[in-house]
Design an enzyme around this catalytic site. Structure first.
Site, PDB file in Angstrom:
ATOM      1  N   GLU A 126      -9.793 -10.600  -7.275  1.00 22.79           N
ATOM      2  CA  GLU A 126      -8.855  -9.474  -7.184  1.00 22.79           C
ATOM      3  C   GLU A 126      -7.813  -9.526  -8.303  1.00 22.79           C
ATOM      4  OE1 GLU A 126      -7.384  -9.737  -3.152  1.00 22.79           O
ATOM      5  OE2 GLU A 126      -9.371  -9.303  -2.323  1.00 22.79           O
TER       6      GLU A 126
ATOM      7  N   ARG B 225      -0.874 -14.483   4.107  1.00 23.44           N
ATOM      8  CA  ARG B 225      -1.597 -13.907   5.242  1.00 23.44           C
ATOM      9  C   ARG B 225      -0.816 -14.095   6.545  1.00 23.44           C
ATOM     10  NH1 ARG B 225      -6.332 -11.900   4.378  1.00 23.44           N
ATOM     11  NH2 ARG B 225      -7.255 -12.406   6.395  1.00 23.44           N
TER      12      ARG B 225
ATOM     13  N   PHE C 226     -15.217   2.446   8.350  1.00 24.71           N
ATOM     14  CA  PHE C 226     -13.796   2.711   8.146  1.00 24.71           C
ATOM     15  C   PHE C 226     -13.429   2.888   6.678  1.00 24.71           C
ATOM     16  CE2 PHE C 226     -13.843  -2.050   8.291  1.00 24.71           C
ATOM     17  CZ  PHE C 226     -13.247  -2.335   7.066  1.00 24.71           C
TER      18      PHE C 226
ATOM     19  N   TYR D 194     -12.202  -3.176  -2.850  1.00 23.06           N
ATOM     20  CA  TYR D 194     -12.733  -3.315  -1.486  1.00 23.06           C
ATOM     21  C   TYR D 194     -14.257  -3.396  -1.491  1.00 23.06           C
ATOM     22  CZ  TYR D 194      -8.189  -2.512   0.774  1.00 23.06           C
ATOM     23  OH  TYR D 194      -6.895  -2.626   1.238  1.00 23.06           O
TER      24      TYR D 194
ATOM     25  N   LYS E 186       0.831  -1.206   0.000  1.00 22.56           N
ATOM     26  CA  LYS E 186       0.000   0.000   0.000  1.00 22.56           C
ATOM     27  C   LYS E 186       0.870   1.263   0.000  1.00 22.56           C
ATOM     28  CE  LYS E 186      -3.560  -2.539   2.535  1.00 22.56           C
ATOM     29  NZ  LYS E 186      -4.433  -2.539   3.739  1.00 22.56           N
TER      30      LYS E 186
ATOM     31  N   ASN F 142      -1.480  -0.372   7.184  1.00 19.91           N
ATOM     32  CA  ASN F 142      -0.893  -1.638   7.629  1.00 19.91           C
ATOM     33  C   ASN F 142      -0.054  -2.297   6.528  1.00 19.91           C
ATOM     34  OD1 ASN F 142      -2.949  -2.410   5.987  1.00 19.91           O
ATOM     35  ND2 ASN F 142      -3.997  -3.709   7.463  1.00 19.91           N
TER      36      ASN F 142
ATOM     37  N   HIS G 198      -1.719  -5.841   1.695  1.00 14.24           N
ATOM     38  CA  HIS G 198      -2.992  -6.546   1.543  1.00 14.24           C
ATOM     39  C   HIS G 198      -2.684  -7.894   0.925  1.00 14.24           C
ATOM     40  CE1 HIS G 198      -7.068  -7.550   0.262  1.00 14.24           C
ATOM     41  NE2 HIS G 198      -6.493  -7.946  -0.859  1.00 14.24           N
TER      42      HIS G 198
HETATM   43  P1  CMP Z   1      -6.719  -5.186   4.095  1.00  8.20           P
HETATM   44  O1  CMP Z   1      -6.135  -6.532   4.374  1.00  8.20           O
HETATM   45  O2  CMP Z   1      -6.315  -4.496   2.852  1.00  8.20           O
HETATM   46  O3  CMP Z   1      -8.318  -5.319   4.097  1.00  8.20           O
HETATM   47  C1  CMP Z   1      -9.170  -4.266   4.449  1.00  8.20           C
HETATM   48  C2  CMP Z   1      -8.419  -3.081   4.952  1.00  8.20           C
HETATM   49  O4  CMP Z   1      -9.208  -2.163   5.669  1.00  8.20           O
HETATM   50  C3  CMP Z   1      -7.391  -3.538   5.977  1.00  8.20           C
HETATM   51  O5  CMP Z   1      -6.354  -4.218   5.336  1.00  8.20           O
HETATM   52  C4  CMP Z   1      -7.038  -2.233   6.645  1.00  8.20           C
HETATM   53  O6  CMP Z   1      -6.144  -1.449   5.863  1.00  8.20           O
HETATM   54  C5  CMP Z   1      -8.399  -1.557   6.649  1.00  8.20           C
HETATM   55  N1  CMP Z   1      -9.114  -1.754   7.902  1.00  8.20           N
HETATM   56  C6  CMP Z   1      -9.718  -2.872   8.338  1.00  8.20           C
HETATM   57  N2  CMP Z   1     -10.326  -2.681   9.512  1.00  8.20           N
HETATM   58  C7  CMP Z   1     -10.125  -1.385   9.821  1.00  8.20           C
HETATM   59  C8  CMP Z   1     -10.507  -0.559  10.898  1.00  8.20           C
HETATM   60  N3  CMP Z   1     -11.245  -1.036  11.908  1.00  8.20           N
HETATM   61  N4  CMP Z   1     -10.110   0.719  10.897  1.00  8.20           N
HETATM   62  C9  CMP Z   1      -9.376   1.206   9.874  1.00  8.20           C
HETATM   63  N5  CMP Z   1      -8.984   0.480   8.803  1.00  8.20           N
HETATM   64  C10 CMP Z   1      -9.353  -0.804   8.788  1.00  8.20           C
END
Ligand code: CMP
Length: 136
Positions: free
Chosen positions: A127, A86, A58, A50, A10, A113, A116
């Site tokens: 995807e 994962r 969120f 998404y 990301k 984070n 993905h």
């Molecule tokens: P990802 O694995 O890309 O899948 C969904 C994304 O949403 C996740 O990683 C985070 O970047 C984001 N995400 C999921 N839960 C939350 C949350 N509670 N608050 C903010 N961002 C979130």
């Protein structure tokens, strides 16, 4: 069983100069890169990717974040690649992810984070078609 999975590094990974570090972990594990692209996505592509989250509270800041700058999209291939990626990524929330994982070692955020990874074979198929429609 060999699988393919869609991975995103990301915009925080690119901004923080961690592309090499994160890609290196996947490569060191033994996964093969079968497609890779550096690109900046628009909101519509974020919504497609998404789709299951667009109604969540969120999502608006997540949409702003993933469209905020270039990211690296790639397809990794290998034995049980979906679960392996994962496990390498760690729990969604970097503050809670186990040390030794990408998020556990390098992220302090639930949103920013770093990575993905597709969560199932069905998600991986969906995807990969969004990001790499021409991949054989
Ligand atoms: P990802 O694995 O890309 O899948 C969904 C994304 O949403 C996740 O990683 C985070 O970047 C984001 N995400 C999921 N839960 C939350 C949350 N509670 N608050 C903010 N961002 C979130």
């Amino acid at each position: 069983m060999s699988q393919r999975t869609l991975v995103l590094l990301k915009p925080d990974t690119v901004r923080r100069g961690l592309v090499g570090e994160v890609l290196g972990r996947f490569e060191a594990k033994g996964l093969s890169i079968v497609a890779l692209e550096f690109r900046t996505i628009d909101g519509e592509t974020a919504d497609q990717h998404y789709a299951e989250h667009v109604e969540r509270d969120f999502y608006p800041p997540l949409r702003a974040f993933v469209t905020s700058g270039p990211l690296v999209a790639l397809v990794l291939e290998g034995d049980e690649a979906i679960e392996v990626v994962r496990a390498l990524n760690g729990a969604t929330d970097g503050r809670k992810a186990a040390p030794g994982t990408i998020r556990g070692d390098l992220s302090l955020s639930n949103r920013e984070n770093l990575v993905h990874g597709s969560d199932s074979p069905e998600s991986a198929d969906r995807e990969i078609k969004i990001w790499f429609p021409d991949l054989p």
